[in-house]
Scaffold this active site. Structure first.
Site, PDB file in Angstrom:
ATOM      1  N   VAL A 259       0.825  -1.206   0.000  1.00 24.86           N
ATOM      2  CA  VAL A 259       0.000   0.000   0.000  1.00 24.86           C
ATOM      3  C   VAL A 259       0.867   1.268   0.000  1.00 24.86           C
ATOM      4  O   VAL A 259       0.695   2.164  -0.827  1.00 24.86           O
ATOM      5  CB  VAL A 259      -0.958   0.007   1.222  1.00 24.86           C
TER       6      VAL A 259
ATOM      7  N   THR B 125      -5.685  -0.790   7.463  1.00 25.98           N
ATOM      8  CA  THR B 125      -7.013  -1.256   7.896  1.00 25.98           C
ATOM      9  C   THR B 125      -6.954  -1.470   9.400  1.00 25.98           C
ATOM     10  O   THR B 125      -6.197  -2.326   9.880  1.00 25.98           O
ATOM     11  CB  THR B 125      -7.372  -2.565   7.170  1.00 25.98           C
TER      12      THR B 125
ATOM     13  N   PHE C 172      -8.381   0.701  -0.812  1.00 29.46           N
ATOM     14  CA  PHE C 172      -9.141  -0.374  -1.461  1.00 29.46           C
ATOM     15  C   PHE C 172      -8.393  -0.998  -2.631  1.00 29.46           C
ATOM     16  O   PHE C 172      -8.974  -1.765  -3.378  1.00 29.46           O
ATOM     17  CB  PHE C 172     -10.494   0.167  -1.946  1.00 29.46           C
TER      18      PHE C 172
ATOM     19  N   ASN D 294     -14.720  -5.587   2.648  1.00 28.03           N
ATOM     20  CA  ASN D 294     -13.948  -6.824   2.508  1.00 28.03           C
ATOM     21  C   ASN D 294     -14.736  -8.030   3.000  1.00 28.03           C
ATOM     22  O   ASN D 294     -14.659  -9.116   2.419  1.00 28.03           O
ATOM     23  CB  ASN D 294     -12.618  -6.712   3.263  1.00 28.03           C
TER      24      ASN D 294
ATOM     25  N   PHE E 205     -16.718 -11.900  -7.696  1.00 31.76           N
ATOM     26  CA  PHE E 205     -16.487 -12.661  -6.455  1.00 31.76           C
ATOM     27  C   PHE E 205     -17.515 -13.781  -6.256  1.00 31.76           C
ATOM     28  O   PHE E 205     -17.661 -14.292  -5.159  1.00 31.76           O
ATOM     29  CB  PHE E 205     -16.458 -11.730  -5.233  1.00 31.76           C
TER      30      PHE E 205
ATOM     31  N   CYS F 282      -5.590  -9.676   3.014  1.00 30.48           N
ATOM     32  CA  CYS F 282      -6.691  -8.822   3.487  1.00 30.48           C
ATOM     33  C   CYS F 282      -7.960  -9.581   3.867  1.00 30.48           C
ATOM     34  O   CYS F 282      -8.364  -9.527   5.024  1.00 30.48           O
ATOM     35  CB  CYS F 282      -6.997  -7.763   2.440  1.00 30.48           C
TER      36      CYS F 282
HETATM   37  P1  NAD Z   1       3.084  -4.750   4.178  1.00 26.52           P
HETATM   38  O1  NAD Z   1       3.326  -5.748   5.239  1.00 26.52           O
HETATM   39  O2  NAD Z   1       3.378  -5.088   2.747  1.00 26.52           O
HETATM   40  O3  NAD Z   1       3.856  -3.394   4.506  1.00 26.52           O
HETATM   41  C1  NAD Z   1       3.936  -2.826   5.768  1.00 26.52           C
HETATM   42  C2  NAD Z   1       5.280  -2.124   5.863  1.00 26.52           C
HETATM   43  O4  NAD Z   1       5.312  -1.372   7.074  1.00 26.52           O
HETATM   44  C3  NAD Z   1       6.475  -3.078   5.920  1.00 26.52           C
HETATM   45  O5  NAD Z   1       7.397  -2.737   4.908  1.00 26.52           O
HETATM   46  C4  NAD Z   1       7.057  -2.846   7.315  1.00 26.52           C
HETATM   47  O6  NAD Z   1       8.463  -3.002   7.367  1.00 26.52           O
HETATM   48  C5  NAD Z   1       6.640  -1.425   7.595  1.00 26.52           C
HETATM   49  N1  NAD Z   1       6.628  -1.058   8.998  1.00 26.52           N
HETATM   50  C6  NAD Z   1       6.201  -1.783  10.062  1.00 26.52           C
HETATM   51  N2  NAD Z   1       6.312  -1.085  11.206  1.00 26.52           N
HETATM   52  C7  NAD Z   1       6.808   0.125  10.858  1.00 26.52           C
HETATM   53  C8  NAD Z   1       7.151   1.288  11.584  1.00 26.52           C
HETATM   54  N3  NAD Z   1       6.981   1.351  12.903  1.00 26.52           N
HETATM   55  N4  NAD Z   1       7.649   2.333  10.916  1.00 26.52           N
HETATM   56  C9  NAD Z   1       7.831   2.296   9.576  1.00 26.52           C
HETATM   57  N5  NAD Z   1       7.531   1.217   8.829  1.00 26.52           N
HETATM   58  C10 NAD Z   1       7.018   0.144   9.458  1.00 26.52           C
HETATM   59  O7  NAD Z   1       1.534  -4.345   4.331  1.00 26.52           O
HETATM   60  P2  NAD Z   1       0.521  -3.915   3.176  1.00 26.52           P
HETATM   61  O8  NAD Z   1       0.054  -5.120   2.427  1.00 26.52           O
HETATM   62  O9  NAD Z   1       1.057  -2.758   2.436  1.00 26.52           O
HETATM   63  O10 NAD Z   1      -0.719  -3.441   4.079  1.00 26.52           O
HETATM   64  C11 NAD Z   1      -0.646  -2.267   4.865  1.00 26.52           C
HETATM   65  C12 NAD Z   1      -2.026  -1.974   5.413  1.00 26.52           C
HETATM   66  O11 NAD Z   1      -2.948  -1.695   4.347  1.00 26.52           O
HETATM   67  C13 NAD Z   1      -2.654  -3.116   6.204  1.00 26.52           C
HETATM   68  O12 NAD Z   1      -3.417  -2.589   7.235  1.00 26.52           O
HETATM   69  C14 NAD Z   1      -3.559  -3.798   5.189  1.00 26.52           C
HETATM   70  O13 NAD Z   1      -4.635  -4.472   5.768  1.00 26.52           O
HETATM   71  C15 NAD Z   1      -4.048  -2.604   4.385  1.00 26.52           C
HETATM   72  N6  NAD Z   1      -4.408  -2.906   3.003  1.00 26.52           N
HETATM   73  C16 NAD Z   1      -3.635  -3.736   2.263  1.00 26.52           C
HETATM   74  C17 NAD Z   1      -3.991  -4.000   0.933  1.00 26.52           C
HETATM   75  C18 NAD Z   1      -3.168  -4.941   0.092  1.00 26.52           C
HETATM   76  O14 NAD Z   1      -3.652  -5.337  -0.964  1.00 26.52           O
HETATM   77  N7  NAD Z   1      -1.969  -5.325   0.500  1.00 26.52           N
HETATM   78  C19 NAD Z   1      -5.127  -3.394   0.377  1.00 26.52           C
HETATM   79  C20 NAD Z   1      -5.880  -2.528   1.161  1.00 26.52           C
HETATM   80  C21 NAD Z   1      -5.516  -2.285   2.490  1.00 26.52           C
END
Ligand code: NAD
Length: 431
Positions: free
Chosen positions: A11, A121, A150, A208, A249, A260
């Site tokens: 994200v 999220t 999203f 979701n 879906f 997610c």
């Molecule tokens: P991810 O695990 O790919 O990335 C999270 C990043 O945050 C990692 O690189 C981690 O090293 C970093 N991090 C952790 N603690 C930290 C801190 N204290 N300071 C700085 N960096 C830190 O996660 P993601 O898939 O990008 O998801 C992030 C959020 O978005 C989640 O809440 C997820 O539910 C939501 N989300 C994800 C998607 C998706 O498709 N991946 C879609 C919509 C929403």
């Protein structure tokens, strides 16, 4: 505008690269030093179509910077996006450690008027805890807004530029912070939903969970269709053509996975319980999803004479869906785990996810270079992720390569009659 993005994962990195492309000055912050080192060289640590090119372009323009240092970025930023992970704990509740530590680090470096925009999220009502953390670490003026994300992995850039909607939640939905957020999103399409913080957080969990509900509903209809002798593909096609319902879906398969849907369904159940509501409907959605994996393995076992012990199973597709290398909660990983416990031998192929799966199963399974090498000497070839390159295989060649001609089609991508007509034992889901 100068923007900081905390958490440079799927994200955060997409968001940062897109804003930099639109001319903003963006700092992408992550505590993972290796990730930052790679990103500084333009190396994206995961597979997302088009992203590496965009990151390189934004790096060259000098508008995108990668850092682990909050001090050089947060004090200069008008908006700080929080995009850290919110993974599930064993009991389904949300692990908030990344969110809390990121918020604390941001708070310690606040300067001027800052909007802290939560894209992760997060459980409904979390703003109360986050505000406490910030007040404890800063005397500065700040406002928290909720801008749930999203995007879908695999189409993340397109989804960021052309979302169906942009939801902005704030304590004061008519206030200045919302205006700033609207301005920041002005190049993106999609309807704007401006609301209070909790409604915004709820939109994400509800959306979701409804998607997951559609998948489990389709799979429940598929299980029943197998008992009745009906064709779930036709049934669900007929159902989905109703415009009030829609096709999306509503496909039978091995269930939903990814980072997610599984976690958000469980988190929503947990959050609802904390507010005094028993979301039994979603508990059932999760149960059907788990059952789908067990049913698929059971059918493989039955097709192989009641046991998979000593049998070679070829797995096609490892990521939780095509066009991503994300294997978090991927059905393939769960299926492989069960098959290994039942003493099967596994060989697998995926266009992009093999390096990640090697880390999960370093010695327990083999990997192939393509679908044909996967089929070689296999007793069963199971399609688990519907990558396009699996749709048009040479089944004459495959039949010659396999030890026994069993096709387990976990995504219903093949013409059942055609495959059976070639002498394969074939089963799909709900057919
Ligand atoms: P991810 O695990 O790919 O990335 C999270 C990043 O945050 C990692 O690189 C981690 O090293 C970093 N991090 C952790 N603690 C930290 C801190 N204290 N300071 C700085 N960096 C830190 O996660 P993601 O898939 O990008 O998801 C992030 C959020 O978005 C989640 O809440 C997820 O539910 C939501 N989300 C994800 C998607 C998706 O498709 N991946 C879609 C919509 C929403």
């Amino acid at each position: 505008m100068t923007i900081s993005i905390v958490g440079t994962g799927y994200v955060g990195l997409v968001t940062g690269a897109v804003y930099a492309d639109f001319g903003h000055k963006v700092f992408c912050i992550d505590i993972n030093a290796q990730k930052i080192k790679d990103l500084k060289k333009g190396k994206v640590p995961f597979f997302e179509p088009g992203l590496e090119e965009l990151v390189k372009r934004s790096l060259e323009s000098k508008r995108l910077k990668f850092t682990s240092d909050f001090e050089s970025s947060v004090p200069n930023s008008r908006v700080v996006f929080v995009c850290v992970g919110t993974p599930p704990l064993e009991d389904g509740s949300v692990d908030l450690r990344q969110l809390y530590s990121a918020t604390e680090a941001v708070a310690r470096h606040l300067k001027g008027q800052t909007i802290i925009a939560i894209k992760s999220t997060v459980p409904i009502g979390i703003e109360v805890e986050l505000e406490k953390i910030i007040h404890k670490n800063s005397k500065n003026h700040f406002e928290i807004v909720a801008v749930p994300e999203f995007l879908r992995e695999g189409t993340a850039l397109e989804d960021t530029l052309h979302p169906d909607r942009i939801v902005i939640g704030a304590r004061n939905p008519g206030g200045k912070s919302v205006d700033v957020m609207l301005d920041l999103h002005k190049h993106f399409s999609g309807e704007r939903i401006i609301c209070d913080l909790r409604s915004a957080q709820l939109v994400k969990y509800a959306a979701n969970s409804l998607l997951a509900t559609k998948v489990s509903f389709a799979n429940a209809v598929a299980s029943l269709s197998e008992k009745i002798g009906a064709d779930a593909e036709k049934v669900l096609h007929g159902v989905g053509l109703d415009r009030r319902i829609g096709r999306a879906f509503l496909y039978p398969g091995v269930g939903y996975g990814g980072s997610c849907l599984p976690k958000d369904v469980l988190a929503f159940v947990d959050v609802a319980a904390k507010f005094g509501y028993d979301f039994g409907l979603l508990k059932e959605v999760d149960r059907v999803n788990q059952e789908q994996i067990e049913n698929f393995v059971k059918k493989i076992r039955q097709a192989l004479g009641g046991t998979v012990e000593g049998k070679m199973i070829g797995i096609l597709g490892l990521s939780f869906k095509p066009d991503t290398d994300d294997i978090r909660e991927a059905p393939a990983i769960k299926i492989i785990n069960i098959l290994l416990k039942q003493k099967a031998e596994i060989v697998a192929y995926d266009p992009v996810s093999i390096p990640s799966v090697k880390k999960v199963f370093p010695n327990q399974m083999k990997f192939a270079a393509d679908p044909y090498e996967t089929a070689k000497d296999a007793d069963c070839l199971a399609v688990v992720t519907e990558w396009n390159e699996f749709r048009d295989l040479d089944f004459f060649k495959i039949k010659k390569l396999m030890r026994s001609p069993v096709i387990a089609d976990g995504r219903n991508i093949y013409n059942a009659e055609k495959i059976k007509g070639m002498g394969f034992v074939y089963f799909g889901v709900g057919r």
